[in-house]
Design a protein around this motif. Structure first.
Motif, mmCIF file in Angstrom:
data_model
loop_
_atom_site.group_PDB
_atom_site.id
_atom_site.type_symbol
_atom_site.label_atom_id
_atom_site.label_comp_id
_atom_site.label_asym_id
_atom_site.label_seq_id
_atom_site.Cartn_x
_atom_site.Cartn_y
_atom_site.Cartn_z
ATOM 1 N N HIS A 1 -13.680 7.255 -9.995
ATOM 2 C CA HIS A 1 -12.973 5.982 -10.231
ATOM 3 C C HIS A 1 -11.906 6.116 -11.317
ATOM 4 N N GLY B 1 -1.144 -4.252 -5.130
ATOM 5 C CA GLY B 1 -1.352 -5.447 -4.331
ATOM 6 C C GLY B 1 -0.487 -5.489 -3.086
ATOM 7 N N PRO C 1 -4.853 4.217 -0.166
ATOM 8 C CA PRO C 1 -5.629 2.992 -0.429
ATOM 9 C C PRO C 1 -5.625 2.597 -1.906
ATOM 10 N N GLY C 2 -5.696 3.581 -2.798
ATOM 11 C CA GLY C 2 -5.652 3.285 -4.229
ATOM 12 C C GLY C 2 -4.303 2.744 -4.655
ATOM 13 N N GLN D 1 -2.259 1.099 -2.701
ATOM 14 C CA GLN D 1 -2.188 -0.247 -2.140
ATOM 15 C C GLN D 1 -2.921 -1.241 -3.026
ATOM 16 N N ASP D 2 -4.096 -0.877 -3.515
ATOM 17 C CA ASP D 2 -4.872 -1.769 -4.377
ATOM 18 C C ASP D 2 -4.194 -1.976 -5.724
ATOM 19 N N ARG D 3 -3.628 -0.902 -6.283
ATOM 20 C CA ARG D 3 -3.021 -0.995 -7.610
ATOM 21 C C ARG D 3 -1.852 -1.967 -7.617
ATOM 22 N N SER E 1 0.142 -5.671 0.677
ATOM 23 C CA SER E 1 -0.625 -6.186 1.801
ATOM 24 C C SER E 1 -0.635 -5.192 2.955
ATOM 25 N N ASP E 2 -1.599 -5.370 3.866
ATOM 26 C CA ASP E 2 -1.663 -4.512 5.043
ATOM 27 C C ASP E 2 -0.409 -4.650 5.900
ATOM 28 N N SER F 1 -8.086 6.178 -12.691
ATOM 29 C CA SER F 1 -6.841 5.519 -12.312
ATOM 30 C C SER F 1 -5.879 6.549 -11.731
#
Length: 400
Positions: A158, A39, A32-33, A35-37, A41-42, A160
């Motif tokens: 939290h 961008g 998940p981290g 994916q967020d870093r 998409s699902d 990085s």
């Protein structure tokens, strides 16, 4: 002198398995981290995740050719640092193409690492003349627990990805390089015939096929737990979000415990009996999960699953080495591909069945598949094929 050399080789290879367990857990538990870093998409994430085992399978096939020239110790010595640096690269980038390159490199290096690491494990077991393969995989499981714990710390505070990964790589990379000097202990080289061809270089796929199926089914079961246990507990059994994290942790712990004592079981009872027992336990675990009335019964099922599945994969690699004693490296490389096949099939299969039918019903599919392993238990040797007396005796696979 020889015994001391083998002990050093066994210890260093155990460290390598531990390092890989930590590394892989740090990657998969922080998806998940990642994916967020970047961008991601699902819709695109499954393609990124599927690319890693696909590339690993390609690298595993290529490793068979490379080790014929330089030996598995050399491959492992350089593959493990690349895996660690690729993990650091995943945490260092900002652009999606950087993630693709880092994950691609990770997949290729992991394929070479997994194949060469298990080749050396099989060769050391042959040199020892008794079952030690489960101990190596216990080191991997311990590394997975440590890696998942470190990932939790990074997410909790939290941090990085790069900050989370850097100190781990800084510690493990030198340790792996120092330990690599003893990887060659017990290394098996194929004997050359008069024509320069490797005796036994041909691995008959018909004989290896039962072990390939067992490997695939085991990893379908494993990927079901890793990808669906939390969702199953929360969505089907109505647990809290916190309780939903318990099944995988329990599974990892019992996998470690099963592997820690598994070698003793193989020495006393034989590989076939241990694998048969593991398959029955794993099937029982899936059955309990499928009919569980509540969260804690479901957790108990996943816990039993860990004990059952823990013994199957290490003993499958060991069986390939016994079946093809003069071509064990090639057999292990080819067999290793099917761990990625199982991983690729397992998660989508359960998800598709869960959506189209029910998630309770979906749990019965890996149950049936892992139970098929009982049919192929003779592929691991007869009941009398035990480790002891200083010799490991090859057995012929029964494919009928």
């Amino acid at each position: 002198m020889t015994d001391a050399r083998l002990r050093r080789g066994r210890g260093s290879l155990g460290v390598s398995f531990f390092v890989q367990g930590v590394t892989f857990a740090l990657l998969v538990t922080r998806i998940p981290g990642i994916q967020d870093r970047y961008g991601i998409s699902d819709a695109l994430l499954p393609a990124f995740l599927a690319a890693v085992p696909i590339l690993a399978g390609v690298a595993s096939v290529a490793t068979e050719k490379v080790v014929a020239r330089v030996g598995p110790a050399v491959v492992l010595r350089w593959a493990q640092p690349v895996v660690l640096l690729a993990l650091l690269g995943v945490g260092a980038g900002t652009e999606m193409w950087e993630a693709a390159v880092a994950l691609g490199l990770f997949g290729l290096a992991v394929g070479a690492l997994d194949a060469s690491m298990n080749m050396l494990g099989v060769n050391l077991q042959r040199a020892y003349g008794q079952s030690i393969m489960l101990g190596f995989h216990a080191s991997y499981s311990l590394g997975g627990i440590v890696g998942a714990s470190l990932a939790w710390v990074g997410a909790h505070w939290h941090l990085s990805l790069f900050v989370s990964y850097l100190p781990v790589v800084a510690v493990l990379l030198p340790a792996a390089l120092v330990g690599s000097r003893w990887y060659g202990a017990g290394e098996h080289r194929t004997v050359k015939g008069e024509a320069g061809e490797s005796r036994g270089s041909g691995v008959a796929f018909a004989l290896l096929l039962p072990l390939c199926l067992v490997m695939t089914f085991a990893y379908i079961g494993d990927s079901t737990v890793s990808n669906w246990s939390a969702k199953y507990l929360q969505d089907v059994l109505g647990s809290s979000e916190e309780a939903a994290t318990v099944p995988y942790n329990a599974y990892m712990v019992t996998t470690l415990l099963g592997r820690a004592v598994g070698d003793l079981g193989v020495r006393r009872l034989g590989a076939a009996a241990v694998v048969r027992c593991g398959a029955v336990l794993a099937a029982l675990g899936f059955a309990v999960v499928a009919v569980a009335p509540g969260a804690w019964v479901g957790i108990a099922g996943f816990t039993v699953l860990g004990f059952g599945l823990s013994v199957i994969v290490p003993q499958t690699f060991a069986a390939a080495g016994r079946l093809f004693p003069e071509a064990s490296d090639a057999a292990v490389a080819r067999l290793n591909v099917f761990n990625y096949v199982g991983f690729l099939i397992g998660s989508p299969l359960v998800g598709a069945l869960g959506d189209a039918w029910s998630y309770r019903g979906a749990m019965l599919v890996p149950m049936v598949l892992v139970l098929v392993t009982v049919v192929y238990a003779t592929s691991f040797g007869s009941r009398e094929a035990r480790y002891g007396g200083g010799h490991e005796r090859p057995r012929t696979v029964d494919v009928g």
